[in-house]
Write a protein that holds these residues in place. Structure first.
Motif, mmCIF file in Angstrom:
data_model
loop_
_atom_site.group_PDB
_atom_site.id
_atom_site.type_symbol
_atom_site.label_atom_id
_atom_site.label_comp_id
_atom_site.label_asym_id
_atom_site.label_seq_id
_atom_site.Cartn_x
_atom_site.Cartn_y
_atom_site.Cartn_z
ATOM 1 N N TYR A 1 0.858 -1.184 0.000
ATOM 2 C CA TYR A 1 0.000 0.000 0.000
ATOM 3 C C TYR A 1 0.893 1.233 0.000
ATOM 4 O O TYR A 1 1.702 1.414 0.902
ATOM 5 C CB TYR A 1 -0.910 -0.006 1.228
ATOM 6 C CG TYR A 1 -2.064 0.965 1.139
ATOM 7 C CD1 TYR A 1 -3.094 0.755 0.228
ATOM 8 C CD2 TYR A 1 -2.136 2.081 1.955
ATOM 9 C CE1 TYR A 1 -4.163 1.628 0.140
ATOM 10 C CE2 TYR A 1 -3.194 2.957 1.877
ATOM 11 C CZ TYR A 1 -4.204 2.736 0.970
ATOM 12 O OH TYR A 1 -5.259 3.614 0.870
ATOM 13 N N PRO A 2 0.777 2.115 -1.006
ATOM 14 C CA PRO A 2 1.769 3.185 -1.172
ATOM 15 C C PRO A 2 1.631 4.307 -0.154
ATOM 16 O O PRO A 2 0.589 4.476 0.490
ATOM 17 C CB PRO A 2 1.476 3.698 -2.593
ATOM 18 C CG PRO A 2 0.017 3.413 -2.790
ATOM 19 C CD PRO A 2 -0.241 2.118 -2.070
ATOM 20 N N SER A 3 2.692 5.085 -0.042
ATOM 21 C CA SER A 3 2.662 6.290 0.787
ATOM 22 C C SER A 3 1.777 7.340 0.127
ATOM 23 O O SER A 3 1.459 7.258 -1.063
ATOM 24 C CB SER A 3 4.078 6.842 0.952
ATOM 25 O OG SER A 3 4.939 5.884 1.517
ATOM 26 N N GLN B 1 -0.871 -11.814 26.165
ATOM 27 C CA GLN B 1 -1.050 -10.441 25.742
ATOM 28 C C GLN B 1 0.249 -9.663 25.960
ATOM 29 O O GLN B 1 1.045 -9.997 26.842
ATOM 30 C CB GLN B 1 -2.188 -9.761 26.496
ATOM 31 C CG GLN B 1 -1.898 -9.448 27.964
ATOM 32 C CD GLN B 1 -3.052 -8.693 28.615
ATOM 33 O OE1 GLN B 1 -4.148 -8.600 28.074
ATOM 34 N NE2 GLN B 1 -2.799 -8.137 29.796
ATOM 35 N N PRO B 2 0.489 -8.619 25.150
ATOM 36 C CA PRO B 2 1.697 -7.822 25.331
ATOM 37 C C PRO B 2 1.718 -7.188 26.715
ATOM 38 O O PRO B 2 0.675 -6.751 27.221
ATOM 39 C CB PRO B 2 1.587 -6.749 24.236
ATOM 40 C CG PRO B 2 0.614 -7.293 23.253
ATOM 41 C CD PRO B 2 -0.330 -8.143 24.028
ATOM 42 N N PHE B 3 2.871 -7.154 27.319
ATOM 43 C CA PHE B 3 3.013 -6.508 28.624
ATOM 44 C C PHE B 3 3.281 -5.023 28.438
ATOM 45 O O PHE B 3 2.715 -4.180 29.114
ATOM 46 C CB PHE B 3 4.133 -7.165 29.430
ATOM 47 C CG PHE B 3 4.229 -6.659 30.837
ATOM 48 C CD1 PHE B 3 3.308 -7.063 31.790
ATOM 49 C CD2 PHE B 3 5.224 -5.766 31.204
ATOM 50 C CE1 PHE B 3 3.378 -6.587 33.099
ATOM 51 C CE2 PHE B 3 5.313 -5.291 32.509
ATOM 52 C CZ PHE B 3 4.384 -5.705 33.454
ATOM 53 N N ASN B 4 4.153 -4.679 27.497
ATOM 54 C CA ASN B 4 4.446 -3.302 27.148
ATOM 55 C C ASN B 4 4.845 -3.259 25.681
ATOM 56 O O ASN B 4 5.354 -4.235 25.139
ATOM 57 C CB ASN B 4 5.593 -2.716 27.990
ATOM 58 C CG ASN B 4 5.174 -2.392 29.412
ATOM 59 O OD1 ASN B 4 4.106 -1.843 29.643
ATOM 60 N ND2 ASN B 4 6.013 -2.743 30.373
ATOM 61 N N ALA B 5 4.643 -2.117 25.049
ATOM 62 C CA ALA B 5 5.106 -1.915 23.676
ATOM 63 C C ALA B 5 4.968 -0.439 23.338
ATOM 64 O O ALA B 5 4.224 0.304 24.003
ATOM 65 C CB ALA B 5 4.326 -2.765 22.683
ATOM 66 N N ASP B 6 5.675 0.001 22.319
ATOM 67 C CA ASP B 6 5.557 1.366 21.802
ATOM 68 C C ASP B 6 4.929 1.307 20.416
ATOM 69 O O ASP B 6 5.317 0.476 19.584
ATOM 70 C CB ASP B 6 6.926 2.051 21.723
ATOM 71 C CG ASP B 6 7.517 2.310 23.105
ATOM 72 O OD1 ASP B 6 6.750 2.713 23.997
ATOM 73 O OD2 ASP B 6 8.733 2.112 23.288
ATOM 74 N N ILE B 7 3.976 2.195 20.178
ATOM 75 C CA ILE B 7 3.302 2.285 18.883
ATOM 76 C C ILE B 7 3.559 3.666 18.309
ATOM 77 O O ILE B 7 3.178 4.681 18.906
ATOM 78 C CB ILE B 7 1.793 2.034 19.019
ATOM 79 C CG1 ILE B 7 1.538 0.629 19.578
ATOM 80 C CG2 ILE B 7 1.093 2.212 17.674
ATOM 81 C CD1 ILE B 7 0.084 0.349 19.876
ATOM 82 N N CYS B 8 4.204 3.720 17.165
ATOM 83 C CA CYS B 8 4.493 4.984 16.498
ATOM 84 C C CYS B 8 3.564 5.136 15.303
ATOM 85 O O CYS B 8 3.355 4.188 14.540
ATOM 86 C CB CYS B 8 5.960 5.022 16.051
ATOM 87 S SG CYS B 8 6.338 6.370 14.906
ATOM 88 N N ILE B 9 2.989 6.324 15.135
ATOM 89 C CA ILE B 9 2.142 6.640 13.985
ATOM 90 C C ILE B 9 2.750 7.856 13.290
ATOM 91 O O ILE B 9 2.721 8.966 13.832
ATOM 92 C CB ILE B 9 0.690 6.906 14.418
ATOM 93 C CG1 ILE B 9 0.119 5.686 15.150
ATOM 94 C CG2 ILE B 9 -0.170 7.263 13.211
ATOM 95 C CD1 ILE B 9 -1.280 5.894 15.690
ATOM 96 N N ALA B 10 3.291 7.640 12.099
ATOM 97 C CA ALA B 10 4.036 8.690 11.396
ATOM 98 C C ALA B 10 3.414 8.962 10.036
ATOM 99 O O ALA B 10 2.751 8.104 9.437
ATOM 100 C CB ALA B 10 5.496 8.274 11.233
ATOM 101 N N SER B 11 3.619 10.171 9.534
ATOM 102 C CA SER B 11 3.196 10.503 8.177
ATOM 103 C C SER B 11 4.061 9.739 7.176
ATOM 104 O O SER B 11 5.205 9.380 7.466
ATOM 105 C CB SER B 11 3.346 12.008 7.924
ATOM 106 O OG SER B 11 2.465 12.761 8.736
ATOM 107 N N THR B 12 3.513 9.490 6.010
ATOM 108 C CA THR B 12 4.294 8.847 4.946
ATOM 109 C C THR B 12 4.726 9.854 3.892
ATOM 110 O O THR B 12 5.321 9.487 2.883
ATOM 111 C CB THR B 12 3.484 7.726 4.273
ATOM 112 O OG1 THR B 12 2.271 8.267 3.742
ATOM 113 C CG2 THR B 12 3.152 6.628 5.269
#
Length: 281
Positions: A35-37, A248-259
């Motif tokens: 899926y393109p930017s 289930q995940p105990f901890n995690a980081d979720i990044c949401i960035a522009s393409t």
């Protein structure tokens, strides 16, 4: 309903492929990144997901034999452009903490409720991108939003396989469980940066005893047990004397960035200033 059925079927095939794959290395990645930017397309990344909590062991005696674990990120986009990025682990590539420290797993790792399973021995946070997908989100797109009234377009899923055996025997009874964390792309006042940083990274963690994503609304967590009949390609929900296994995940980081990159802001030249002063006269 047809759109939702197609999504469920796509997820079933993805998961079946992940569990049935037999790569040269037991830990493998199966991805679809086509899926393109572009505008209203975001790159969602998972980082520092190295620790999982056992919610249910998958066996009536309280000790499950964890045979495989799949961690998968998926998004649902216009035109049935489902994207996914998943990693598969066997018991030999997972680790537990006991009184003596971290111990490596074996072919069928014994697990109990409340234990924490690790996918690596080095548990320090890093900037490594473990999984990523492109996800579409546009509040002004009425057609897309009507198909997704809850705004959910991204899922983080944990699938586990337990063989209901004693020791290292492979019984293939196919006791399976899953945990799904669903979330939507937030409505940013201004587009987020195209790199991960504090302003566009969100923490997946337990808050008030429940798994949530700090800074993201409408996070939904679900968990269930499954059973796979011989020759089936999708999981059928059935009753179990003891369900699971579920992690289930105990901890995690979720990044949401522009393409896409923000337009560069050009500083006005002296000539620009002169023209502006001339227009004001």
């Amino acid at each position: 309903m047809k759109r939702k059925a197609n999504i469920a079927a796509a997820l079933g095939l993805i998961t079946a492929a992940l569990f049935s794959a037999t790569p040269a290395s037991a830990r493998n990645a199966i991805v679809k990144h086509d899926y393109p930017s572009g505008q209203n397309v975001y790159r969602v990344e998972i980082r520092n997901l190295n620790r999982l909590e056992v919610l249910e062991a998958g066996d009536s005696d309280g000790v499950g034999e964890l045979h495989e674990l799949v961690v998968q990120l998926a998004s649902f986009n216009p035109g049935s452009r489902t994207q996914y990025d998943g990693k598969r682990y066997t018991g030999k590539e997972l680790y537990l903490i006991n009184e003596g420290g971290i111990v490596s797993g074996n072919r069928n790792m014994p697990i109990r409720v409340g234990q924490h399973v690790f996918t690596k021995t080095n548990r320090r946070p890093s900037d490594e991108t473990q999984m990523w997908v492109h996800a579409y989100s546009n509040p002004a797109d009425r057609e897309f939003n009507s198909n997704y009234p809850n705004g959910v377009s991204v899922r983080l899923e944990i699938f586990a396989l337990e063989l209901d055996c004693a020791g290292q025997r492979v019984c293939r009874r196919n006791s399976k469980g899953s945990t799904t964390i669903s979330f939507k792309i937030p409505e940013f006042e201004t587009p987020p940066p195209n790199r991960c940083g504090p302003s566009n990274t969100f923490r997946l963690e337990k808050l008030d005893g429940e798994l949530q994503i700090s800074g993201l609304s409408d996070t939904r967590v679900s968990s269930r047990a499954h059973k796979v009949p011989v020759g089936a390609t999708w999981w059928l929900l059935t009753k179990h004397k003891k369900g699971g296994p579920r992690l289930q995940p105990f901890n995690a980081d979720i990044c949401i960035a522009s393409t896409t990159r923000r337009p560069a802001i050009r500083r006005p030249t002296e000539r620009d200033r002169e023209l502006a002063r001339g227009r004001r006269r």
